[in-house]
Design an enzyme around this catalytic site. Structure first.
Site, short mmCIF file in Angstrom:
data_model
loop_
_atom_site.label_atom_id
_atom_site.label_comp_id
_atom_site.label_asym_id
_atom_site.label_seq_id
_atom_site.Cartn_x
_atom_site.Cartn_y
_atom_site.Cartn_z
CB CYS A 84 -0.94 0.00 1.20
SG CYS A 84 -1.55 -1.62 1.65
CG HIS A 333 -6.09 1.59 -0.07
ND1 HIS A 333 -4.95 2.14 -0.61
CD2 HIS A 333 -5.65 0.68 0.85
CE1 HIS A 333 -3.88 1.59 -0.04
NE2 HIS A 333 -4.28 0.70 0.83
#
Lengths: 384, 137
Positions: A84, A333
């Site tokens: 991420c 995301h």
């Protein structure tokens, strides 16, 4: 403050669910916005770094295909991954390449097309995010990992589910104004509190959504930055650290040590402290993650993060505005694109181009981007 | 070989620490300890990172520990769909070692409290698989 490497352009695609474009086309959208207004063309970019979480990609070794599509060949390209936080790790590598004198202008392109996989395949990947030898066999997921931090914070400091929900209230109110966000609905405290449990103490609205998207950041050396833009945003400080992948190896469960280490490094390099930050983007993959970030970055003392949101100090008008673009909770995301999107928001804030979420005259901004459940921590401090 | 028996869904069959399974089958949950520097490892490993030694021994985690945190998962990933809800936890043992695992499914939710004392014990799973769980001490 050091003025060696600047961000001269920043862009992102819309973050959407089930994007009807190929990955390279998504990247083109981010690249186009990053190049908008620059006095350069693709031929002036002398290297590129492509970032994503590879387990979601169909294309093997995506850098070459993307560099070709954006007209960035025959200049070198490479691939960087820290789940991420991939695109802020890409920024770190790009900074180093420029500082070393190997390159003058580097594009960092982050992307993720999570809908490339069926939800069944995505669920299979989800089970392999932790330590596959010792922890995945128990059914550990990313939300569960962060949920254990939330539970520990609640037990240690008396943090409540309602305080966590207030993070989502704030971020959803700003997300509603962000035309590039996947989730634009304003959520009330009641709606959040009444949503179903996913992994206790997290309810549905404590969690960000998957999305498809791309981001692009263009960096230039001091020598050439002025040729490209009149409003460069300088990289003042960079910090990066790594914690254990296994939950058994974690020495702290009420904060992320990787983020704390990275923040210390970034503040030291920039010669500033938490009180000097005018606007911040933090990695709110879950509501607790934003509270942990307040404390890990020194905006609040350990255990006092919830007070910042209770007092609305992280709203646009507050002491330290945080995630006023809606954060991951509203934007969505797309793993490899997220860090670049955070950098883009701070870039626009520092240039006074943030529109209806503009913080008043910010001079120094901060980005906090985390990979995995606190495995990788990246903190970047930017200044005008 | 042998490590494919570990857990509900296993992802690897081979590790130098596969004896962990034999200990589970004998009713023991074990960590490893470097004979040279004394560092204790959980997850167990047969190679000490501190002094690059492979002279490592198995030690028992038979004492009790304190529940540091937990979460009850409602939606499991692939292979765990019918397993949820289940509760994951981190426990700190008296020797300072922290261990991630699952709480006993039979424990009533109202009784689960951070700080409670638990013990690790082997847990036989369907299909000749084996794992461990934390039970109330």
């Amino acid at each position: 403050m050091p003025k060696d490497v600047a961000i001269v352009g920043a862009g992102q695609s819309a973050f959407v669910r089930g994007c009807a474009m190929a990955v390279r086309e998504l990247c083109f959208e981010a690249f186009t916005e990053a190049m908008d207004g620059l006095k350069i063309g693709a031929k002036d970019i002398d290297g590129s770094i492509v970032c994503s979480a590879p387990e979601y990609d169909k294309q093997r070794s995506p850098s070459g295909v993307i560099a070709e599509y954006l007209n960035l060949i025959p200049k070198p390209t490479m691939y960087v991954e820290t789940v991420c936080s991939s695109s802020t790790t890409g920024l770190r590598v790009a900074y180093s390449l420029i500082k070393a004198g190997l390159h003058q202008v580097v594009a960092v392109i982050g992307f993720q097309k999570m809908s490339e996989l069926s939800s069944r395949d995505a669920a299979e990947r989800m089970g392999r995010g932790g330590d596959i030898v010792w922890e995945s066999p128990f059914g550990l997921t990313m939300p569960a990992g962060y949920a254990m931090y939330a539970r520990a914070h609640m037990a240690t400091y008396g943090t409540t589910e309602e305080q966590m929900a207030k993070i989502r209230v704030k971020n959803s109110s700003y997300g509603s104004m962000n035309t590039k966000a996947v989730y634009r609905k304003v959520l009330t405290l009641e709606e959040i509190m009444q949503s179903e449990y996913v992994t206790s103490p997290f309810k549905k609205f404590d969690c960000c959504a998957n999305a498809d998207g791309a981001s692009c950041i263009i960096l230039a050396s001091r020598d050439v930055a002025a040729k490209f833009t009149d409003k460069p945003v300088w990289i003042m400080g960079l910090g990066a650290a790594t914690d254990s992948t296994s939950m058994s190896g974690r020495k702290l469960l009420t904060g992320l040590l990787s983020a704390q280490d990275a923040a210390k490094q970034a503040y030291k390099m920039a010669g500033v402290g938490p009180d000097d930050i005018d606007v911040a983007e933090v990695h709110d993959c879950f509501t607790i993650s934003e509270i942990l970030a307040y404390e890990d970055l020194g905006f609040a003392k350990p255990g006092e993060g919830p007070r910042l949101i209770e007092e609305k100090q992280t709203y646009v008008e507050g002491k330290i505005p945080v995630n006023v673009d809606g954060g991951l909770l509203s934007k969505g995301h797309p793993i490899g694109a997220t860090g670049g999107s955070q950098l883009r928001t701070i870039f626009k804030q520092l240039r006074g181009e943030a529109g209806n979420i503009q913080v008043k005259d910010p001079k120094i901004g901060l980005v906090h981007n985390i990979g995995g459940v606190g495995i990788y921590g990246n903190v970047i401090i930017l200044g005008r | 070989m042998g490590f494919e028996k570990f857990g509900t869904v296993s992802f690897t069959a081979e590790t130098k620490a596969a004896d962990f399974i034999s200990f589970l089958e004998k009713g023991k949950v074990e960590a490893t300890k470097c004979k040279k520097c004394g560092r204790i490892y959980f997850p167990p490993r047969m190679q000490c990172a501190d002094d690059l030694s492979s002279d490592v021994e198995w030690i028992d985690l038979s004492d009790s520990g304190k529940l540091l945190t937990y979460t009850t998962v409602q939606y499991g990933p692939t292979g765990f769909e019918n397993d949820a809800p289940y509760t994951l936890a981190v426990v700190e043992f008296n020797n300072g070692v922290r261990v991630f695992g699952r709480l006993d499914k039979g424990l009533p939710p109202a009784e689960i409290k951070v700080g409670m004392q638990v013990k690790a014990e082997p847990l036989k799973l369907p299909g000749d698989k084996i794992s461990y769980q934390f039970v109330k001490a």
